[in-house]
Scaffold this motif. Structure first.
Motif, PDB file in Angstrom:
ATOM      1  N   THR A 143       0.825  -1.202   0.000  1.00  0.00           N
ATOM      2  CA  THR A 143       0.000   0.000   0.000  1.00  0.00           C
ATOM      3  C   THR A 143       0.862   1.257   0.000  1.00  0.00           C
ATOM      4  O   THR A 143       0.585   2.212  -0.736  1.00  0.00           O
ATOM      5  N   MET A 201       0.836   4.029  -2.994  1.00  0.00           N
ATOM      6  CA  MET A 201       0.369   5.378  -2.694  1.00  0.00           C
ATOM      7  C   MET A 201       1.422   6.440  -2.977  1.00  0.00           C
ATOM      8  O   MET A 201       1.104   7.630  -2.994  1.00  0.00           O
ATOM      9  N   SER A 202       2.672   6.010  -3.186  1.00  0.00           N
ATOM     10  CA  SER A 202       3.770   6.962  -3.390  1.00  0.00           C
ATOM     11  C   SER A 202       3.967   7.234  -4.873  1.00  0.00           C
ATOM     12  O   SER A 202       4.093   6.293  -5.660  1.00  0.00           O
ATOM     13  N   VAL A 222      -6.073   1.467  -4.362  1.00  0.00           N
ATOM     14  CA  VAL A 222      -5.068   2.527  -4.403  1.00  0.00           C
ATOM     15  C   VAL A 222      -4.784   2.921  -5.850  1.00  0.00           C
ATOM     16  O   VAL A 222      -4.553   2.062  -6.704  1.00  0.00           O
ATOM     17  N   THR A 236      -2.108   5.058  -7.900  1.00  0.00           N
ATOM     18  CA  THR A 236      -0.813   5.717  -7.766  1.00  0.00           C
ATOM     19  C   THR A 236      -0.855   7.083  -8.433  1.00  0.00           C
ATOM     20  O   THR A 236      -1.239   7.197  -9.595  1.00  0.00           O
TER      21      THR A 236
END
Length: 221
Positions: free
Chosen positions: A100, A104-105, A170, A172
């Motif tokens: 995760t 998310m980065s 998620v 990106t």
């Protein structure tokens, strides 16, 4: 989670001795945790289909429950079950958090983001080990396991407040120039430019001795 989960491995040698086991028993218990982690890696894709939303609250609480079972174990064999379950839910928690955090980065700062993530876990884990050992000195190994594992259970209940999304949900973030700009720069910096910027300085001959002394200090840096 790093702080509360550290107790399992930190006090395991003493717990093994308390249960009447020796080196072989310790190896079996440690191996049981590894077997649980391997099992978690195998079944993780299937669990992802069964659970809606983030499963972090469940895996953290179940890890805590496994730790409590370990702390209350009357024999090495029951402790082995607790270690197996602890390894299973430990792997599921960490693998999910790791994936995760990476997703998310944004790609252009993923290295920096994951270094902070690594510090948050690996940097706090020794602190939890020290704290659990200090508590074990006061109330015993089993008591330390129960207290810290109960903390993990509580952490699991409040984990939904942290807003950790399901891995499949998620998205990106894409790279944008506006996100990368931290101050006003020339557009040429975003279009490409020199890799090395070379400056040439003219040193007055009368200052040469002092200049070389300073440069020798700079060279050491």
């Amino acid at each position: 989670f790093a702080f509360s989960s550290a107790v399992v491995q930190a006090v395991l040698p003493v717990l093994t001795a308390d249960l009447g086991g020796g080196e072989i028993a310790f190896g079996i218990l440690y191996g049981a945790m590894g077997a649980g982690a391997l099992t978690g890696a195998v079944i993780r894709p299937r669990i992802s289909k069964w659970v809606d939303g983030s499963w972090i609250p469940y895996t953290i609480s179940l890890f805590g429950a496994a730790g409590i079972l370990l702390g209350e174990a009357p024999s090495v064999w029951v402790a082995g079950v607790g270690m197996f379950l602890a390894g299973l839910f430990w792997l599921l928690t960490l693998a999910t958090l790791n994936a995760t955090a990476q997703l998310m980065s944004p790609a252009w700062i993923r290295g920096r983001a994951m270094s902070i993530y690594s510090l948050a876990f690996a940097g706090v884990l020794p602190i939890g080990s020290i704290a659990s050992g200090l508590l074990a000195d006061q109330i015993g190994t089993s008591g330390s396991l129960v207290v810290f594992s109960s903390g993990a259970v509580v952490l699991g209940f409040i984990a939904p407040r942290f807003g950790v999304p399901h891995v499949d949900d998620v998205v990106t973030p894409d790279f944008t120039e506006s996100a990368a700009r931290t101050s006003a720069h020339d557009d040429e910096m975003f279009e490409g430019g020199p890799v090395i910027v070379l400056n040439t300085w003219q040193i007055d001959v009368s200052d040469f001795t002092e200049f070389t002394k300073v440069m020798n200090e700079v060279r050491l840096v």
